[in-house]
Design a protein around this motif. Structure first.
Motif, PDB file in Angstrom:
ATOM      1  N   ARG A   1      24.179  25.270  -0.993  1.00 53.88           N
ATOM      2  CA  ARG A   1      23.184  25.247  -2.057  1.00 53.88           C
ATOM      3  C   ARG A   1      23.335  23.970  -2.852  1.00 53.88           C
ATOM      4  NH1 ARG A   1      25.114  30.362  -1.948  1.00 53.88           N
ATOM      5  NH2 ARG A   1      26.819  29.766  -3.302  1.00 53.88           N
TER       6      ARG A   1
ATOM      7  N   ILE B   1      22.939  40.531  -7.743  1.00 58.88           N
ATOM      8  CA  ILE B   1      24.384  40.279  -7.694  1.00 58.88           C
ATOM      9  C   ILE B   1      24.856  39.350  -8.807  1.00 58.88           C
ATOM     10  CG2 ILE B   1      24.468  40.661  -5.200  1.00 58.88           C
ATOM     11  CD1 ILE B   1      24.772  37.604  -4.880  1.00 58.88           C
TER      12      ILE B   1
ATOM     13  N   MET C   1      32.763  36.835   0.420  1.00 55.73           N
ATOM     14  CA  MET C   1      31.655  35.892   0.491  1.00 55.73           C
ATOM     15  C   MET C   1      31.876  35.003   1.728  1.00 55.73           C
ATOM     16  SD  MET C   1      31.433  35.217  -3.609  1.00 55.73           S
ATOM     17  CE  MET C   1      31.685  33.473  -3.515  1.00 55.73           C
ATOM     18  N   SER C   2      31.102  33.925   1.845  1.00 56.62           N
ATOM     19  CA  SER C   2      31.195  33.090   3.053  1.00 56.62           C
ATOM     20  C   SER C   2      32.625  32.680   3.390  1.00 56.62           C
ATOM     21  CB  SER C   2      30.349  31.819   2.888  1.00 56.62           C
ATOM     22  OG  SER C   2      28.984  32.139   2.853  1.00 56.62           O
TER      23      SER C   2
ATOM     24  N   LYS D   1      19.854  33.260  -3.121  1.00 52.64           N
ATOM     25  CA  LYS D   1      19.589  32.537  -4.377  1.00 52.64           C
ATOM     26  C   LYS D   1      19.359  31.050  -4.114  1.00 52.64           C
ATOM     27  CE  LYS D   1      24.500  31.937  -5.249  1.00 52.64           C
ATOM     28  NZ  LYS D   1      25.650  32.697  -5.707  1.00 52.64           N
TER      29      LYS D   1
ATOM     30  N   ARG E   1      28.834  39.746   0.751  1.00 54.32           N
ATOM     31  CA  ARG E   1      27.699  38.998   0.209  1.00 54.32           C
ATOM     32  C   ARG E   1      27.817  37.555   0.691  1.00 54.32           C
ATOM     33  NH1 ARG E   1      30.731  41.133  -3.867  1.00 54.32           N
ATOM     34  NH2 ARG E   1      31.225  38.994  -4.407  1.00 54.32           N
ATOM     35  N   VAL E   2      27.003  37.212   1.667  1.00 56.03           N
ATOM     36  CA  VAL E   2      27.171  35.924   2.334  1.00 56.03           C
ATOM     37  C   VAL E   2      25.930  35.058   2.153  1.00 56.03           C
ATOM     38  CG1 VAL E   2      27.566  34.788   4.547  1.00 56.03           C
ATOM     39  CG2 VAL E   2      28.770  36.919   4.013  1.00 56.03           C
ATOM     40  N   GLY E   3      26.134  33.871   1.588  1.00 51.07           N
ATOM     41  CA  GLY E   3      25.029  32.953   1.356  1.00 51.07           C
ATOM     42  C   GLY E   3      25.098  31.702   2.205  1.00 51.07           C
ATOM     43  N   SER E   4      25.960  30.787   1.798  1.00 53.76           N
ATOM     44  CA  SER E   4      25.970  29.453   2.416  1.00 53.76           C
ATOM     45  C   SER E   4      26.219  29.455   3.920  1.00 53.76           C
ATOM     46  CB  SER E   4      26.975  28.551   1.702  1.00 53.76           C
ATOM     47  OG  SER E   4      28.155  29.233   1.427  1.00 53.76           O
TER      48      SER E   4
ATOM     49  N   MET F   1      32.229  46.168  -7.272  1.00 58.55           N
ATOM     50  CA  MET F   1      31.962  44.825  -6.772  1.00 58.55           C
ATOM     51  C   MET F   1      32.936  43.872  -7.448  1.00 58.55           C
ATOM     52  SD  MET F   1      30.353  41.775  -7.905  1.00 58.55           S
ATOM     53  CE  MET F   1      28.872  40.845  -7.662  1.00 58.55           C
TER      54      MET F   1
ATOM     55  N   ASN G   1      20.603  36.218  -7.674  1.00 61.41           N
ATOM     56  CA  ASN G   1      21.407  36.130  -8.896  1.00 61.41           C
ATOM     57  C   ASN G   1      20.615  35.979 -10.184  1.00 61.41           C
ATOM     58  OD1 ASN G   1      23.221  35.358  -6.709  1.00 61.41           O
ATOM     59  ND2 ASN G   1      24.673  34.917  -8.347  1.00 61.41           N
TER      60      ASN G   1
ATOM     61  N   VAL H   1      22.763  36.413   0.788  1.00 62.09           N
ATOM     62  CA  VAL H   1      22.552  35.885  -0.574  1.00 62.09           C
ATOM     63  C   VAL H   1      21.608  34.686  -0.518  1.00 62.09           C
ATOM     64  CG1 VAL H   1      23.676  34.886  -2.592  1.00 62.09           C
ATOM     65  CG2 VAL H   1      24.803  36.726  -1.321  1.00 62.09           C
TER      66      VAL H   1
ATOM     67  N   MET I   1      34.664  39.553  -7.335  1.00 67.08           N
ATOM     68  CA  MET I   1      34.784  38.210  -6.758  1.00 67.08           C
ATOM     69  C   MET I   1      36.220  37.742  -6.904  1.00 67.08           C
ATOM     70  SD  MET I   1      31.453  36.385  -8.338  1.00 67.08           S
ATOM     71  CE  MET I   1      31.347  34.865  -7.395  1.00 67.08           C
TER      72      MET I   1
HETATM   73  C1  PLP Z   1      26.450  33.093  -4.618  1.00 67.29           C
HETATM   74  C2  PLP Z   1      27.183  34.362  -4.518  1.00 67.29           C
HETATM   75  C3  PLP Z   1      27.648  34.841  -3.281  1.00 67.29           C
HETATM   76  C4  PLP Z   1      27.501  34.088  -1.977  1.00 67.29           C
HETATM   77  O1  PLP Z   1      28.322  32.960  -1.946  1.00 67.29           O
HETATM   78  P1  PLP Z   1      28.508  32.094  -0.603  1.00 67.29           P
HETATM   79  O2  PLP Z   1      29.783  31.382  -0.835  1.00 67.29           O
HETATM   80  O3  PLP Z   1      27.344  31.180  -0.535  1.00 67.29           O
HETATM   81  O4  PLP Z   1      28.557  33.019   0.530  1.00 67.29           O
HETATM   82  C5  PLP Z   1      28.276  36.081  -3.264  1.00 67.29           C
HETATM   83  N1  PLP Z   1      28.455  36.797  -4.374  1.00 67.29           N
HETATM   84  C6  PLP Z   1      28.023  36.377  -5.582  1.00 67.29           C
HETATM   85  C7  PLP Z   1      28.241  37.233  -6.768  1.00 67.29           C
HETATM   86  C8  PLP Z   1      27.390  35.146  -5.690  1.00 67.29           C
HETATM   87  O5  PLP Z   1      26.993  34.723  -6.898  1.00 67.29           O
END
Ligand code: PLP
Length: 218
Positions: free
Chosen positions: A214, A68, A189-190, A26, A205-208, A152, A47, A24, A154
């Protein structure tokens, strides 16, 4: 903020071949995406429509872009020509617009329906009743340019492992109940991907964890 290459390699090894990693990106610059691309990553998640349409043209063409975020119907046309998977489809109206724009592009666009499993009101998604009625509708059956591949979701923003586990289990149950030909269950996620995988996720879905924290936007 640079990409954490070591964490990436570790995560790829941990996920193995059964779980797809969507990185991820964004709010992160194209250079961060290129760094991860150079390590072999091809699936990236964004996003915001404007950010995605600005970034994508300058980046390698074989990147698979996952949308996403919360997608507004009037913005579907901007991503329809190239998006790989639209993960946050939370209404019939949106799905219909994706079908229409995909037809214009001569494409079939893969989608995931977003289900609402968290306790927070702020998170988007369909509840079970809405999911069931969407899937059973004649309007849905008539769509030729979208393909629903799965779900999908959260989980709640919480440290409570028992709560998260319960929410992921609900999603897995819905996944099994409604999609005989579905293949993608995107959850985790993370902070909670391990738990999500233990409960049946095959796309995280892994970002941070990869790109660093961020700075909040907006
Ligand atoms: C930002 C986001 C993520 C990633 O989040 P992290 O905590 O940074 O891994 C995953 N899914 C969705 C829908 C997001 O908006």
């Amino acid at each position: 903020m640079a990409v954490n290459a070591e964490k990436y390699q570790e995560l790829i090894r941990e996920l193995g071949t059964k779980v797809t990693l969507v990185a991820v990106s964004k709010t992160k610059p194209a250079s961060d995406i290129e760094a991860l691309y150079a390590l072999g990553q091809r699936d990236f998640g964004e996003n915001y429509v404007q950010e995605l349409t600005e970034k994508a043209p300058a980046l390698p063409k074989d990147i698979r872009w996952h949308f996403i975020g919360h997608l507004q119907s009037n913005k579907v046309k901007y991503i329809a020509p190239f998006v790989h998977l639209i993960q946050g489809v939370d209404s019939f109206k949106l799905l219909k617009e994706i079908d229409k724009q995909a037809a214009k592009c001569g494409r079939v666009i893969d989608c995931l329906l977003q289900v609402h499993i968290a306790t927070e009101e702020t998170k988007f998604g369909l509840d079970e009743e809405e999911l069931a009625s969407l899937l059973a509708s004649s309007g849905f059956a008539a769509m030729r340019h979208i393909r629903v591949r799965g779900l999908m979701g959260m989980a709640s923003f919480s440290e409570d492992q028992a709560l998260l586990k319960k929410e992921f289990t609900v999603m897995h149950t819905l996944f099994q109940r409604y999609g005989k030909d579905w293949s993608v269950l995107s959850m985790g996620m993370s902070s909670d991907y391990r738990l999500a995988i233990a409960e049946g996720s095959n796309m995280v879905r892994v970002g941070s964890l990869l790109f660093g924290a961020r700075t909040p936007v907006g």
